[in-house]
Design a protein around this motif. Structure first.
Motif, PDB file in Angstrom:
ATOM      1  N   LEU A  50       0.824  -1.209   0.000  1.00  0.00           N
ATOM      2  CA  LEU A  50       0.000   0.000   0.000  1.00  0.00           C
ATOM      3  C   LEU A  50       0.862   1.264   0.000  1.00  0.00           C
ATOM      4  N   THR A  51       2.003   1.220   0.684  1.00  0.00           N
ATOM      5  CA  THR A  51       2.900   2.374   0.694  1.00  0.00           C
ATOM      6  C   THR A  51       3.485   2.619  -0.695  1.00  0.00           C
ATOM      7  N   VAL A  52       3.922   1.551  -1.358  1.00  0.00           N
ATOM      8  CA  VAL A  52       4.456   1.688  -2.714  1.00  0.00           C
ATOM      9  C   VAL A  52       3.377   2.225  -3.655  1.00  0.00           C
ATOM     10  N   SER A  53       2.166   1.713  -3.532  1.00  0.00           N
ATOM     11  CA  SER A  53       1.066   2.180  -4.384  1.00  0.00           C
ATOM     12  C   SER A  53       0.788   3.657  -4.157  1.00  0.00           C
ATOM     13  N   ALA A  54       0.807   4.078  -2.881  1.00  0.00           N
ATOM     14  CA  ALA A  54       0.576   5.487  -2.586  1.00  0.00           C
ATOM     15  C   ALA A  54       1.670   6.365  -3.193  1.00  0.00           C
ATOM     16  N   LEU A  55       2.912   5.893  -3.154  1.00  0.00           N
ATOM     17  CA  LEU A  55       4.013   6.655  -3.743  1.00  0.00           C
ATOM     18  C   LEU A  55       3.853   6.768  -5.258  1.00  0.00           C
ATOM     19  N   LEU A  87      -8.193  -4.129 -13.271  1.00  0.00           N
ATOM     20  CA  LEU A  87      -7.125  -4.435 -12.317  1.00  0.00           C
ATOM     21  C   LEU A  87      -7.682  -4.933 -10.986  1.00  0.00           C
ATOM     22  N   THR A  88      -8.782  -4.333 -10.540  1.00  0.00           N
ATOM     23  CA  THR A  88      -9.404  -4.797  -9.300  1.00  0.00           C
ATOM     24  C   THR A  88      -9.867  -6.243  -9.444  1.00  0.00           C
ATOM     25  N   ALA A  89     -10.501  -6.546 -10.579  1.00  0.00           N
ATOM     26  CA  ALA A  89     -10.925  -7.929 -10.819  1.00  0.00           C
ATOM     27  C   ALA A  89      -9.722  -8.863 -10.857  1.00  0.00           C
ATOM     28  N   VAL A 103       0.018  -5.242  -9.364  1.00  0.00           N
ATOM     29  CA  VAL A 103      -1.377  -4.839  -9.563  1.00  0.00           C
ATOM     30  C   VAL A 103      -1.679  -3.571  -8.773  1.00  0.00           C
ATOM     31  N   GLY A 104      -1.155  -3.463  -7.558  1.00  0.00           N
ATOM     32  CA  GLY A 104      -1.396  -2.281  -6.749  1.00  0.00           C
ATOM     33  C   GLY A 104      -0.810  -1.028  -7.366  1.00  0.00           C
ATOM     34  N   ALA A 105       0.405  -1.125  -7.902  1.00  0.00           N
ATOM     35  CA  ALA A 105       1.030   0.031  -8.526  1.00  0.00           C
ATOM     36  C   ALA A 105       0.275   0.455  -9.779  1.00  0.00           C
TER      37      ALA A 105
END
Length: 407
Positions: A50-55, A87-89, A103-105
């Motif tokens: 989640l931190t990487v995705s937020a960045l 991507l969510t699916a 997928v998160g990024a």
């Protein structure tokens, strides 16, 4: 009070936002459980992902906003929502941390494009004097949608099975696709040609606007007070019963739904919005003081102070949100609304990244003095916004080729 804007683009934006945020509410409430109990990731892996995705979301905000200006915000937003839905699916096929990270990024990239395009779409499809009001409707609707999604997520959490979590993820994906379908009813906002010369990402070279973005982003850490610090404070440092946590959240949600549009009045100009930001700083500071004093008091007194603090906090929250919209729209050149709105959202994402560490360290780690430090911080941030906005206005008025700002 009207809970829906008049027919037209603003209403279509509101309905699409409702559909999208129901899916967001589903994901916010149950994502951690899905990723740990169904996918099999550790809590540390989820936090790191989640931190990487937020960045990624922070770094992509301005470039994706620039893309919305160049190819058109309507198409960009629809494409971003379609990508986010797919991507969510795709999360149902994730079985490892690297796959989750990928997928998160990618989802964070799609979300960044959605945010920048939304601002440019509002600027292009809604009259200038109705932009802030439209954003207010969208924020009120967002609270409704997330609340509905949170209730629906409870069924999956109660079942606590792989099938239930997969159904939840696919429903969240369908919400993104449904929102994209709703937004196809919006009028086409034509793309804006890139400047013939000079830098492309002008928002990143606009020093007063960047200064405002940083101040506003740091101010947005106050959302972490309610979602992170206050529940921990109530449970561990006051004599208030645990149900007060839910009561505080309910007060906040209801107030935003009912009064966000009204609180946006007077923030259509940058000077009015700057004053609202200053008021927000004072209100949030007062809320921090009330929360600080609640520790160690008898139950009745603690509950009263916590309720009063929650009420004052949400008033500051309403002013802060409206102020940010008025200033970000008012300072952005019409030909670069997408990248300016993307840059503005970058500040919020920055605040969201910093909030967990800052508010828990000060409010929970330091206790009452920490709450008072937070209050002073938010007060200073709010007081600094008007001079920064005046600086931004002077730079625009001193450049005759730039669009003048209403001051």
């Amino acid at each position: 009070m009207r809970l829906l804007p008049p027919p037209g683009p603003a209403r279509i934006l509101t309905l699409g936002t409702l559909v999208k945020t129901v899916g967001r509410g589903l994901w916010l409430v149950a994502s951690a459980l899905f990723l740990t109990r169904s996918v099999g990731l550790s809590a540390a892996e989820v936090g790191a992902g989640l931190t990487v995705s937020a960045l990624v979301g922070v770094l992509a905000s301005t470039p994706t906003g620039y893309l919305a200006d160049r190819i058109g915000p309507r198409g960009t937003q629809i494409g971003a929502l379609l990508a986010a839905g797919a991507l969510t699916a795709g999360l149902v096929a994730v079985r490892s941390f690297p796959a989750f990270l990928l997928v998160g990024a990618a989802t964070a990239l799609a979300d960044a494009a959605d945010r920048g395009a939304r601002g440019a779409l509002i600027a292009g499809a809604v009259p200038a004097d109705q932009r802030v009001r439209t954003r207010a409707y969208l924020r009120a609707t967002t609270n409704v949608g997330i609340s509905v999604g949170a209730v629906l997520a409870g069924f999956a959490i109660a079942a606590d099975t792989r099938a239930a979590y997969v159904a939840l993820v696919l429903t969240a994906a369908a919400a993104s696709l449904g929102a994209a379908a709703v937004f196809t009813r919006l009028p086409v906002v034509p793309p804006v040609a890139a400047p013939a010369q000079g830098p492309r990402l002008v928002a990143l070279r606009d020093r007063p606007f960047l200064a405002f973005t940083v101040l506003d982003g740091l101010m947005s850490m106050h959302f972490g007070l309610l979602n992170i610090a206050l529940p921990l404070w109530i449970a561990g440092h006051t004599r208030a019963p645990a149900w007060v946590i839910s009561g505080v959240m309910l007060v906040n949600t209801v107030m935003v739904v009912l009064f966000q549009v009204r609180a946006a009045r007077g923030t259509e100009s940058v000077t009015g919005a700057a004053r609202a930001s200053r008021r927000a700083g004072f209100a949030i500071a007062a809320a921090c003081v009330l929360f600080a004093v609640s520790g160690g008091l008898p139950t009745v007194a603690a509950v009263g102070l916590l309720a009063g603090g929650a009420l004052v906090h949400v008033i500051g929250e309403l002013w802060h949100s409206a102020a940010g919209w008025g200033i970000s729209f008012g300072l952005a050149p019409e030909e670069a609304q997408g990248q300016y709105q993307g840059t503005y959202s970058m500040g919020y994402e920055l605040g969201r990244m910093l909030a967990p560490v800052v508010v828990t360290t000060l409010a929970i780690g330091w206790g009452t003095p920490g709450w008072l430090v937070l209050g002073v911080l938010f007060l200073l941030l709010g007081v600094l916004v008007p001079p920064v906005v005046r600086w931004a206005a002077r730079t625009r008025l001193s450049e005759p080729e730039e669009r003048p700002v209403t001051v």
